[in-house]
Structure formats: C-alpha cells, structure tokens
Design an enzyme around this catalytic site. Structure first.
Site, PDB file in Angstrom:
ATOM      1  N   THR A 107      31.646  71.860  25.601  1.00  0.00           N
ATOM      2  CA  THR A 107      32.399  70.820  25.241  1.00  0.00           C
ATOM      3  C   THR A 107      31.862  69.989  23.810  1.00  0.00           C
ATOM      4  O   THR A 107      30.709  69.656  23.944  1.00  0.00           O
ATOM      5  CB  THR A 107      32.913  69.688  26.110  1.00  0.00           C
ATOM      6  OG1 THR A 107      33.396  70.279  27.253  1.00  0.00           O
ATOM      7  CG2 THR A 107      33.880  68.725  25.500  1.00  0.00           C
ATOM      8  N   LEU A 112      28.556  65.141  27.626  1.00  0.00           N
ATOM      9  CA  LEU A 112      29.535  66.227  27.438  1.00  0.00           C
ATOM     10  C   LEU A 112      28.733  67.529  28.137  1.00  0.00           C
ATOM     11  O   LEU A 112      27.800  67.703  27.666  1.00  0.00           O
ATOM     12  CB  LEU A 112      30.094  66.415  26.116  1.00  0.00           C
ATOM     13  CG  LEU A 112      30.615  65.257  25.223  1.00  0.00           C
ATOM     14  CD1 LEU A 112      30.931  65.666  23.603  1.00  0.00           C
ATOM     15  CD2 LEU A 112      31.782  64.848  25.938  1.00  0.00           C
ATOM     16  N   ASP A 113      29.822  68.293  28.492  1.00  0.00           N
ATOM     17  CA  ASP A 113      29.325  69.638  28.990  1.00  0.00           C
ATOM     18  C   ASP A 113      28.721  70.458  27.829  1.00  0.00           C
ATOM     19  O   ASP A 113      29.143  70.017  26.532  1.00  0.00           O
ATOM     20  CB  ASP A 113      30.422  70.616  29.437  1.00  0.00           C
ATOM     21  CG  ASP A 113      30.886  69.989  30.873  1.00  0.00           C
ATOM     22  OD1 ASP A 113      30.118  69.244  31.499  1.00  0.00           O
ATOM     23  OD2 ASP A 113      31.982  70.272  31.180  1.00  0.00           O
ATOM     24  N   ARG A 114      27.754  71.466  27.839  1.00  0.00           N
ATOM     25  CA  ARG A 114      27.161  72.068  26.639  1.00  0.00           C
ATOM     26  C   ARG A 114      28.431  72.726  25.888  1.00  0.00           C
ATOM     27  O   ARG A 114      28.167  72.758  24.683  1.00  0.00           O
ATOM     28  CB  ARG A 114      26.368  73.279  27.609  1.00  0.00           C
ATOM     29  CG  ARG A 114      25.963  74.449  26.506  1.00  0.00           C
ATOM     30  CD  ARG A 114      25.800  75.643  27.055  1.00  0.00           C
ATOM     31  NE  ARG A 114      24.175  75.847  27.735  1.00  0.00           N
ATOM     32  CZ  ARG A 114      23.274  75.937  26.926  1.00  0.00           C
ATOM     33  NH1 ARG A 114      23.298  76.053  25.628  1.00  0.00           N
ATOM     34  NH2 ARG A 114      21.962  75.840  27.457  1.00  0.00           N
TER      35      ARG A 114
END
Length: 260
Positions: A72, A68-70
């Site tokens: 998200t 997951l993105d930072r």
C-alpha cells in the site's frame, strides 16, 4: 549499509508536510514500514532516520504513527518527539484521524456509494487457508466499517477487465480492512494476491516473485491501494495532507470512463 534485495523495492518516499513535531511522507510500494527481523532490506524507518539524523542526535525520536501494508502506497505520519507521539497516539485511539484511500478494483459497481460493516476475523480461526495473515468477514469478528464511493468507471480493454476507481473511508482500522470489505462486496482490488480470488497467486509470488503468468492474472505487481488523504489533530488544530494517485495505478485508468 548493505541490504539483501529479495524483491524490487523502491526505497524512497516524498515529504508532504513537516514541522517541529511531525513529518508526513508519501510512502512508495512495496517499501516496508520498519525492519521485521526476517529480511535485511531498506525500510521507511531507515530512510526517515537518515533524514532526521540531526533531530535524533539532539534527543528526538522516530515514531511511525500509522502503518501501511508493504504494497500500500501513500500517506504516513512520523512523530519527531515523545510529546507528539503521545498526542497522535491518543488521537488514533479516539479515532480522531480521518483517512481516505483510493482503490482500483476489478469490476464496475452498479452503486455509486456503499457501506460495508461486516465484522472481520482471522480466517484460519473459522476456515481452512494456506495464508496465515488472511482475514475474512465473519459474525464472530471485530466490528468495523468502511464507506465507499465510485469516482470513475473504466470499461474492459483487450487484456484488462472492467475496473472502477473508488474512494474508501475506513472508520475503523482492522487488519486488511479495505481489502477484505471490497472482496466481500465482490470487487477485489486489482493486484491483490491474497484477496483477489485465488490464494495460489500469493503462494506463487512468494515462491517465484513477479512473473508473466502472475501479470496475466493480477495486472499489477502490487495491490492498487493508495492512502490519499489524512487529517489529524495536533496542537489544537486539524492538519490535512493529500497525495495524488501514483503513476502505476493511474496508468491503468488511461481510457475514457463510463458516465458516472
């Protein structure tokens, strides 16, 4: 262990499911998944290694299966041994994992459901951008598809625009896929510094951090995207894990929705 703290990181996570082979956690935002080698700060990997110290001492491992993105939040799977890492890796390649996200977007779609199947490409290959990681919809990009469903519509308020809560089902896993597709449809995610309409938001945030000026433009310190449900096959059974909408996103929904 000491860390430099360039931003206000919530270095925490909640265990949602665990057995002998896997650990499933709810990652906070803006917590990095793993060390980048650039900044010395807490990551999910550090926390999970601490939690699974006994298993690691007995020959286990920590393998982050989905990323997951930072910014998200939401569900992340960690394989605890080589066998489960291999099985889950193959399931990812076969697209046997079913993922659902919740996104709070700017604006209220007239449609109740929609599909975006626009290919995605790194923007700097076809257009000028000051953000290296920025992606865009382009015919030369890689094929992908995201299905969307409107769950709730929220009218504009004194200082906030009209918004909608969407369920997002990505059938592929391209970089920034949900964020790019929603921006392409005209409904960027609240708080998205890259795809929210003005690249300067991202550049200002990198230079100054979160400021009152950015809050007036973006309304939330991180993009309002949450990995809310995940089903994955393991040992010939399908395991489903869910995570509720986090408090920071839910707080923006505290008003009477329009009829669906």
């Amino acid at each position: 262990m000491s860390f430099d703290m360039p931003i206000a990181v919530q270095a925490d996570f909640t265990v949602l499911y665990e057995d002998a082979d896997v650990l499933v956690v709810d990652k906070a935002a803006p917590l990095l998944m793993h060390p980048t080698g650039v900044k010395n700060e807490p990551t999910l990997w550090h926390g999970v290694c601490e939690l699974l110290a006994y298993e690691l001492a007995c020959g286990g491992q920590v393998s982050l299966v989905n990323r997951l993105d930072r910014e998200t939040s939401g569900i992340t799977i960690i394989a605890k041994n080589a066998a489960s890492a291999k099985e889950l890796g193959k399931a990812m390649q076969r697209r046997d994992m079913r993922k659902e996200y919740l996104a709070l977007v700017r604006g209220c779609p007239l449609w109740d459901s929609a599909c975006c199947a626009e290919p995605i490409l790194q923007m700097e290959q076809v257009a000028h951008t000051r953000i290296h990681v920025r992606q865009c919809c382009h015919p030369l990009g890689k094929p992908c598809r995201t299905d969307f469903e409107v769950l709730q519509r929220v009218p504009s308020r004194a200082h906030l625009p009209a918004m909608a809560l969407l369920r997002c089902r990505p059938l592929t896993g391209r970089m920034h896929q949900i964020r790019v597709h929603l921006a392409h449809l005209g409904f960027p995610i609240i708080g998205d510094k890259i795809y929210g309409g003005d690249e300067q938001n991202y550049l200002d945030f990198i230079e100054t951090g979160w400021t009152p000026a950015l809050e007036q433009r973006l309304f939330l310190p991180r993009h309002a995207l949450h990995a809310s449900a995940l089903s994955f096959p393991l040992r010939e059974q399908m395991i489903t894990v869910t995570s509720p909408l986090p408090e920071d996103i839910a707080a923006l929904l505290q008003c009477t929705p329009h009829p669906h």
